[in-house]
Write an enzyme that holds these catalytic residues in place. Structure first.
Site: not given
Ligand code: DGL
Length: 275
Positions: A13-14, A76, A156, A193, A195
Site C-alpha cells: 500500500d502507499s 491499495c 494516517e 480506499c 484507509h
Molecule cells: N490506501 C490507498 C487506497 O486504498 C490510498 C492512499 C493514498 O492516497 O495514497 O486507495
C-alpha cells in the site's frame, strides 16, 4: 528446491491503509507469512497522476518480489485501479490480486436496492474502476463515486472520530445522504480506499444507521484464499509471521500502524527500505 507454498504473501500500500487488508488476511489465513510494504515516503498516491502511480507501484512491487514471495496483493485501491494490468504483465507468472474486484463484490452483495455510493481517492474515483467493476457484477446497479481526499491524512493521523472528522465527512457526503435528499436513497456505502475503514464509526453517524458500510478487506482475504487454494499454494500448518517494511519513518509507521492493526507494533519491528 524451496517449497513455494512456504514463501510469504506480499501486500503493498502507499501507507498504512493496506494494514486493514493484512489484518483480515492474517485472521483468515493464520498459517501464512505476510510481508507488508507501506510506501510512506511517497504517500499519498491518490492525488497523483496515473503515470506517477504506476511508476511508484511497479517499483514497490519489484522490491517485494525480489525478496521472494508467492503472491502479491495490491492492498491499495489507487494502485490497483491504476496499475493492476501492468503489474500482472511485469510480474507474470506471479499471481497478483487487487482490491477493487473484491470491494465491488462486497458492495454488490450488500446492496438490496442497487443504489451504491463508492468513496475513494481522487485517482480511484476519477478513473472509474469501481464503477466498471460493479457494473460487471450487477449491471442494473446505480453507482455514484465521490472522492474524499482528506480521509487519507485523517486516518494516517489516527483521527478516527469526533466532531471534526464527522464535519469533514458531512461536507463530502451530506448532499447524497442527508434526510432532506429526495433522490433514490443509496443503501450501501463502499469504502474504496483501504484507509477508510478506520473512519467507519464516524461515517456511519453521517450516512445514518440504515446504510450498510462495506470495504474490500474481508472479500480480498476470501479471494486470496481461493487463489492460493486453486494454485495449491496454501501453507499447511505452522503459525504465520508478519514482517513490516516502510520507505520512511519507522517510528511513525509503528505508532499509526498500531491503530490500523488494533494491536501494538514496535518501531524495532519495522524495517526501513529504499526503493
Ligand atoms: N490506501 C490507498 C487506497 O486504498 C490510498 C492512499 C493514498 O492516497 O495514497 O486507495
Amino acid at each position: 528446491m524451496k517449497d513455494v507454498s512456504t514463501l510469504p504473501v506480499a501486500l503493498f500500500d502507499s501507507g498504512m491503509g493496506g494494514l486493514t487488508v493484512l489484518k483480515a488476511l492474517s485472521r483468515r489465513l493464520p498459517t501464512e507469512d505476510l510481508l507488508y510494504l507501506g510506501d510512506t515516503a511517497r504517500l499519498p498516491y491518490g492525488t497523483k497522476g496515473a503515470e506517477t502511480i504506476v511508476r511508484y507501484t511497479l517499483k514497490a512491487a519489484q522490491k517485494l518480489v525480489d525478496s521472494g514471495v508467492k503472491m502479491l496483493v495490491v492492498a491499495c485501491n489507487t494502485a490497483t485501479a491504476a496499475a493492476l494490468p501492468q503489474l500482472r504483465e511485469r510480474l507474470w507468472p506471479l499471481p497478483v490480486l487487487g482490491v477493487v474486484e473484491p470491494g465491488a463484490l462486497a458492495a454488490a452483495r450488500a446492496s438490496r436496492n442497487g443504489e451504491i455510493v463508492v468513496i475513494g481517492t481522487e485517482a480511484t474515483i476519477s478513473g472509474g474502476a469501481y464503477q466498471r467493476a460493479i457494473a460487471r457484477i450487477r449491471p442494473e446497479a446505480h453507482v455514484l463515486g465521490r472522492a474524499c481526499t482528506l480521509f487519507v491524512p485523517l486516518a494516517e493521523e489516527g483521527w478516527m472520530d469526533g466532531p471534526l472528522v464527522e464535519g469533514i465527512a458531512r461536507r463530502y457526503l451530506a448532499d447524497i445522504f442527508s434526510p432532506a435528499v429526495t433522490a433514490a436513497r443509496p443503501d450501501t456505502l463502499l469504502l474504496g480506499c483501504t484507509h477508510f475503514p478506520l473512519l467507519q464509526a464516524a461515517l456511519q453517524k453521517v450516512v445514518g444507521p440504515q446504510v450498510r458500510i462495506v470495504d474490500s478487506a474481508a472479500t480480498t482475504a476470501e479471494s486470496v484464499e481461493a487463489e492460493l487454494t486453486r494454485l495449491n499454494l496454501l501453507r499447511r500448518g505452522g503459525v504465520g509471521h508478519c514482517r513490516f517494511l516502510t520507505t520512511d519513518n519507522q517510528s511513525r509507521f509503528a505508532r499509526t500502524g498500531s491503530l490500523f492493526l488494533e494491536q501494538p507494533l514496535k518501531t524495532a519491528e519495522v524495517e526501513l527500505v529504499d526503493i
